[in-house]
Design a protein around this motif. Structure first.
Motif, PDB file in Angstrom:
ATOM      1  N   ILE A   1      26.481  -3.722  -9.328  1.00  0.00           N
ATOM      2  CA  ILE A   1      25.116  -4.579  -9.311  1.00  0.00           C
ATOM      3  C   ILE A   1      24.228  -3.349 -10.095  1.00  0.00           C
ATOM      4  CG2 ILE A   1      23.154  -5.273  -8.150  1.00  0.00           C
ATOM      5  CD1 ILE A   1      25.254  -6.038  -5.931  1.00  0.00           C
ATOM      6  N   ARG A   2      23.283  -3.903 -11.217  1.00  0.00           N
ATOM      7  CA  ARG A   2      22.485  -3.042 -11.764  1.00  0.00           C
ATOM      8  C   ARG A   2      21.214  -2.968 -11.012  1.00  0.00           C
ATOM      9  NH1 ARG A   2      23.909  -4.395 -18.080  1.00  0.00           N
ATOM     10  NH2 ARG A   2      26.173  -4.072 -17.856  1.00  0.00           N
ATOM     11  N   VAL A   3      20.841  -1.789 -10.629  1.00  0.00           N
ATOM     12  CA  VAL A   3      19.866  -1.732  -9.714  1.00  0.00           C
ATOM     13  C   VAL A   3      18.561  -0.995 -10.352  1.00  0.00           C
ATOM     14  CG1 VAL A   3      19.110  -0.467  -7.499  1.00  0.00           C
ATOM     15  CG2 VAL A   3      21.309  -1.579  -7.669  1.00  0.00           C
ATOM     16  N   VAL A   4      17.275  -1.426 -10.313  1.00  0.00           N
ATOM     17  CA  VAL A   4      16.110  -0.877 -10.703  1.00  0.00           C
ATOM     18  C   VAL A   4      15.224  -0.462  -9.265  1.00  0.00           C
ATOM     19  CG1 VAL A   4      14.109  -0.970 -11.960  1.00  0.00           C
ATOM     20  CG2 VAL A   4      16.299  -1.740 -13.116  1.00  0.00           C
ATOM     21  N   ILE A   5      14.855   0.642  -9.047  1.00  0.00           N
ATOM     22  CA  ILE A   5      14.286   0.858  -8.008  1.00  0.00           C
ATOM     23  C   ILE A   5      12.677   1.306  -8.137  1.00  0.00           C
ATOM     24  CG2 ILE A   5      14.087   2.676  -6.120  1.00  0.00           C
ATOM     25  CD1 ILE A   5      17.109   3.229  -6.723  1.00  0.00           C
ATOM     26  N   VAL A   6      11.711   0.556  -7.474  1.00  0.00           N
ATOM     27  CA  VAL A   6      10.562   0.857  -7.584  1.00  0.00           C
ATOM     28  C   VAL A   6       9.945   1.291  -6.433  1.00  0.00           C
ATOM     29  CG1 VAL A   6       8.327  -0.115  -8.409  1.00  0.00           C
ATOM     30  CG2 VAL A   6      10.177  -1.081  -9.364  1.00  0.00           C
ATOM     31  N   HIS A   7       9.177   2.476  -6.191  1.00  0.00           N
ATOM     32  CA  HIS A   7       8.747   3.006  -5.068  1.00  0.00           C
ATOM     33  C   HIS A   7       7.094   2.911  -5.117  1.00  0.00           C
ATOM     34  CE1 HIS A   7       6.847   6.984  -6.275  1.00  0.00           C
ATOM     35  NE2 HIS A   7       7.770   6.890  -7.296  1.00  0.00           N
ATOM     36  N   GLY A   8       6.664   2.690  -3.755  1.00  0.00           N
ATOM     37  CA  GLY A   8       5.264   3.130  -3.680  1.00  0.00           C
ATOM     38  C   GLY A   8       4.708   4.132  -3.278  1.00  0.00           C
ATOM     39  N   SER A   9       3.414   4.502  -2.923  1.00  0.00           N
ATOM     40  CA  SER A   9       3.151   5.651  -2.721  1.00  0.00           C
ATOM     41  C   SER A   9       1.704   5.902  -1.903  1.00  0.00           C
ATOM     42  CB  SER A   9       2.973   6.650  -3.775  1.00  0.00           C
ATOM     43  OG  SER A   9       2.287   6.188  -4.612  1.00  0.00           O
ATOM     44  N   ARG A  10       1.526   4.495  -1.323  1.00  0.00           N
ATOM     45  CA  ARG A  10       0.054   4.694  -0.586  1.00  0.00           C
ATOM     46  C   ARG A  10      -0.072   5.692   0.582  1.00  0.00           C
ATOM     47  NH1 ARG A  10       1.061  -1.014  -1.360  1.00  0.00           N
ATOM     48  NH2 ARG A  10       0.100  -1.948  -3.125  1.00  0.00           N
ATOM     49  N   PRO A  11       0.535   5.781   1.334  1.00  0.00           N
ATOM     50  CA  PRO A  11       0.174   6.892   2.569  1.00  0.00           C
ATOM     51  C   PRO A  11       0.513   8.374   1.903  1.00  0.00           C
ATOM     52  CG  PRO A  11       2.517   5.722   2.688  1.00  0.00           C
ATOM     53  CD  PRO A  11       1.665   5.202   1.771  1.00  0.00           C
ATOM     54  N   GLN A  12       1.308   8.750   0.817  1.00  0.00           N
ATOM     55  CA  GLN A  12       1.400   9.879   0.312  1.00  0.00           C
ATOM     56  C   GLN A  12      -0.020  10.203  -0.316  1.00  0.00           C
ATOM     57  OE1 GLN A  12       3.735   7.382   0.161  1.00  0.00           O
ATOM     58  NE2 GLN A  12       5.197   8.428   1.664  1.00  0.00           N
ATOM     59  N   VAL A  13      -0.432   9.166  -1.197  1.00  0.00           N
ATOM     60  CA  VAL A  13      -1.739   9.470  -1.899  1.00  0.00           C
ATOM     61  C   VAL A  13      -3.015   9.552  -0.873  1.00  0.00           C
ATOM     62  CG1 VAL A  13      -3.499   8.151  -3.454  1.00  0.00           C
ATOM     63  CG2 VAL A  13      -1.055   8.012  -3.733  1.00  0.00           C
ATOM     64  N   ALA A  14      -2.971   8.823   0.034  1.00  0.00           N
ATOM     65  CA  ALA A  14      -4.035   8.886   1.274  1.00  0.00           C
ATOM     66  C   ALA A  14      -4.071  10.442   1.949  1.00  0.00           C
ATOM     67  CB  ALA A  14      -3.929   7.889   2.244  1.00  0.00           C
ATOM     68  N   GLU A  15      -2.654  10.926   2.145  1.00  0.00           N
ATOM     69  CA  GLU A  15      -2.229  12.189   2.658  1.00  0.00           C
ATOM     70  C   GLU A  15      -3.004  13.329   1.800  1.00  0.00           C
ATOM     71  OE1 GLU A  15       1.250  15.037   4.117  1.00  0.00           O
ATOM     72  OE2 GLU A  15       1.541  12.810   3.538  1.00  0.00           O
ATOM     73  N   GLN A  16      -2.690  13.089   0.399  1.00  0.00           N
ATOM     74  CA  GLN A  16      -3.208  14.115  -0.546  1.00  0.00           C
ATOM     75  C   GLN A  16      -4.700  14.044  -0.645  1.00  0.00           C
ATOM     76  OE1 GLN A  16      -1.331  16.359  -2.290  1.00  0.00           O
ATOM     77  NE2 GLN A  16       0.269  15.664  -1.449  1.00  0.00           N
ATOM     78  N   LEU A  17      -5.502  12.715  -0.862  1.00  0.00           N
ATOM     79  CA  LEU A  17      -6.785  12.969  -0.736  1.00  0.00           C
ATOM     80  C   LEU A  17      -7.372  13.506   0.479  1.00  0.00           C
ATOM     81  CD1 LEU A  17      -7.262   9.003  -1.779  1.00  0.00           C
ATOM     82  CD2 LEU A  17      -7.932  11.183  -3.185  1.00  0.00           C
ATOM     83  N   ALA A  18      -6.476  13.339   1.775  1.00  0.00           N
ATOM     84  CA  ALA A  18      -7.303  13.890   2.758  1.00  0.00           C
ATOM     85  C   ALA A  18      -7.180  15.547   2.792  1.00  0.00           C
ATOM     86  CB  ALA A  18      -6.463  13.368   4.101  1.00  0.00           C
ATOM     87  N   LEU A  19      -6.130  15.792   2.381  1.00  0.00           N
ATOM     88  CA  LEU A  19      -6.048  17.385   2.025  1.00  0.00           C
ATOM     89  C   LEU A  19      -7.154  17.930   1.286  1.00  0.00           C
ATOM     90  CD1 LEU A  19      -2.170  17.882   1.607  1.00  0.00           C
ATOM     91  CD2 LEU A  19      -3.577  18.480   3.621  1.00  0.00           C
TER      92      LEU A  19
END
Length: 436
Positions: free
Chosen positions: A55-73
């Motif tokens: 099966i030919r797989v294309v993966i798409v990831h999100g990053s909302r909590p990781q971006v929120a964490e970077q903003l908080a830092l």
């Protein structure tokens, strides 16, 4: 599996899906919450299995909590408009850093190869790159979304070439303009755009949301895109679930045959959704997947597989392949996504204005879902259309089921003369007749 027989039965049950999915393209998208929950290593194993099944797989990831964490830092407050992040320069830098870290985490997860694990001998090489061209969203409702964008074009030819080498492709929620600007995108928009551009066979969202429920609290397992639009308009879904459903509808209305919304809280949810009849999530299709229709010669193999166990235990009279092929016009089948799960045959006796319904069978895995009754109604409609006034069955074990649906006990003498001559007195089947 508790016994070897259970394992064999399980493997046989997934074989039709393996055959059907070979060479197909799946876009699988998941949010940053999945990574935060520690579910990435298991998902990587499951997706690697899909690759191993061709099966030919294309993966798409999100990053909302990781971006929120970077903003908080950085002590930067996140800003939103209608649930969409307003991306200024500081937020874009956070999005870049989050995407970079996640890409490395995903590549590491696909690099697992310890013996005695699902990733042993996998040797998966995941490929990422600047495959998404983007444009700014601009000003919406008087609010400038700044560096928040949406996909303009997916490098479909390049991605297809990579998929042909048996390597999965990774897309991040970032896109780039022809002038070299970077834009922050939503994972859902990237996934839908990729699925459409690649003419994907499936779009699968592995989500942080729970199983979708209707207004009465019942699970929503399957919807056509038209039904899904009605569910959205009804307004009872939580906002995050509605957001996923909105994007699934867009994909299906743009040519993607199937979209799935699958909670990641269950171990192996992606595999359960793809390789079992009922799945564990909600499936959206442009058309209704289930078909109740007259059988064709291509259905003979599926009918034989369905009735063989009942012939073996004496519930049904044995029919050879040649007989079924000759009588295939008498059969009706119910299929779901290309797999036959039920059948029945109608043998008319026009002179007596009667018809015999025989070989009513539903796969044990999906019994108690009303398929038997639906096939019965279909056969009744066929009989009425043929001008028949009564329908009869001969049964040794299911008389109560038929009596609950309007059939009444009768004697052999009540059958058409031709059928009386063929009655098997050794089986001593009960005769039940229903007026149409």
């Amino acid at each position: 599996m508790e016994t070897p027989n259970q394992f064999v039965q399980w493997l046989r049950s997934v074989a039709p899906y393996i055959h059907a999915f070979r060479g197909k393209t799946f876009v699988v998208a998941f949010p940053g919450e999945l990574v935060t929950a520690g579910a990435l290593p298991v998902l990587a194993q499951d997706l690697s299995l899909l690759v191993a099944l061709d099966i030919r797989v294309v993966i798409v990831h999100g990053s909302r909590p990781q971006v929120a964490e970077q903003l908080a830092l950085r002590n930067v407050e996140g800003r939103f408009h209608n649930g969409i992040r307003i991306t200024d320069t500081a937020a874009l830098e956070c999005a870049k850093e989050a995407a970079g870290e996640l890409r490395l985490d995903i590549e590491a997860a696909f690099s697992q190869g310890l013996p005695n694990t699902p990733m042993a001998h996998a040797a998966i090489r995941i490929i990422s790159g600047n495959f998404v061209t983007a444009r700014p969203l601009g000003v919406i409702d008087g609010v400038d979304l700044e560096l928040t964008g949406m996909p303009r074009k997916i490098a479909a030819e390049t991605i297809h070439a990579i998929l042909a080498t048996d390597s999965p492709v990774l897309l991040s929620p970032l896109g780039f303009s022809p002038t070299g600007e970077a834009f922050n995108l939503t994972m859902e928009d990237v996934a839908v755009s990729a699925a459409i551009a690649l003419h994907a066979d499936k779009l699968v969202f592995i989500t942080e949301t729970l199983m979708m429920l209707d207004e009465g609290g019942a699970e929503i397992r399957e919807l056509s895109s038209h039904q899904a639009e009605a569910v959205l308009q009804a307004g009872f879904l939580p906002a995050d679930a509605a957001f996923y459903l909105q994007h699934a509808i867009k994909a299906c209305n743009s040519g993607v045959p199937r979209a799935h919304i699958v909670p990641f809280e269950m171990d192996g949810s992606a595999l359960l959704e793809l390789f079992t009849h009922d799945g564990v999530g909600t499936m959206i299709s442009h058309e209704n997947l289930e078909s109740l229709r007259r059988a064709t010669i291509e259905d003979v193999g599926g009918i034989i597989k369905l009735i063989e166990p009942l012939e073996a235990d004496g519930t049904l009279v044995k029919r050879g392949r040649e007989l079924i092929e000759r009588e295939i016009d008498q059969f009706s089948v119910i299929e779901h996504d290309g797999v036959i799960f039920g059948c029945a045959a109608l043998y008319p006796f026009p002179e007596s204005k009667m018809g015999e319904m025989a070989c009513l069978t539903v796969n044990p895995e999906v019994q108690a879902q009303g398929d038997g009754e639906r096939i019965l109604k279909h056969v009744e409609n066929r009989a009425r259309a043929a001008g028949l006034k009564q329908l009869f069955v001969l049964t040794t074990r299911t008389s109560h089921w038929f009596q609950k649906r309007g059939f009444k006990p009768a004697t052999v003498d009540a059958l058409p003369k031709d059928r009386q001559h063929m009655y098997n007195w050794q089986r001593k089947s009960q005769v039940l007749i229903k007026s149409l």
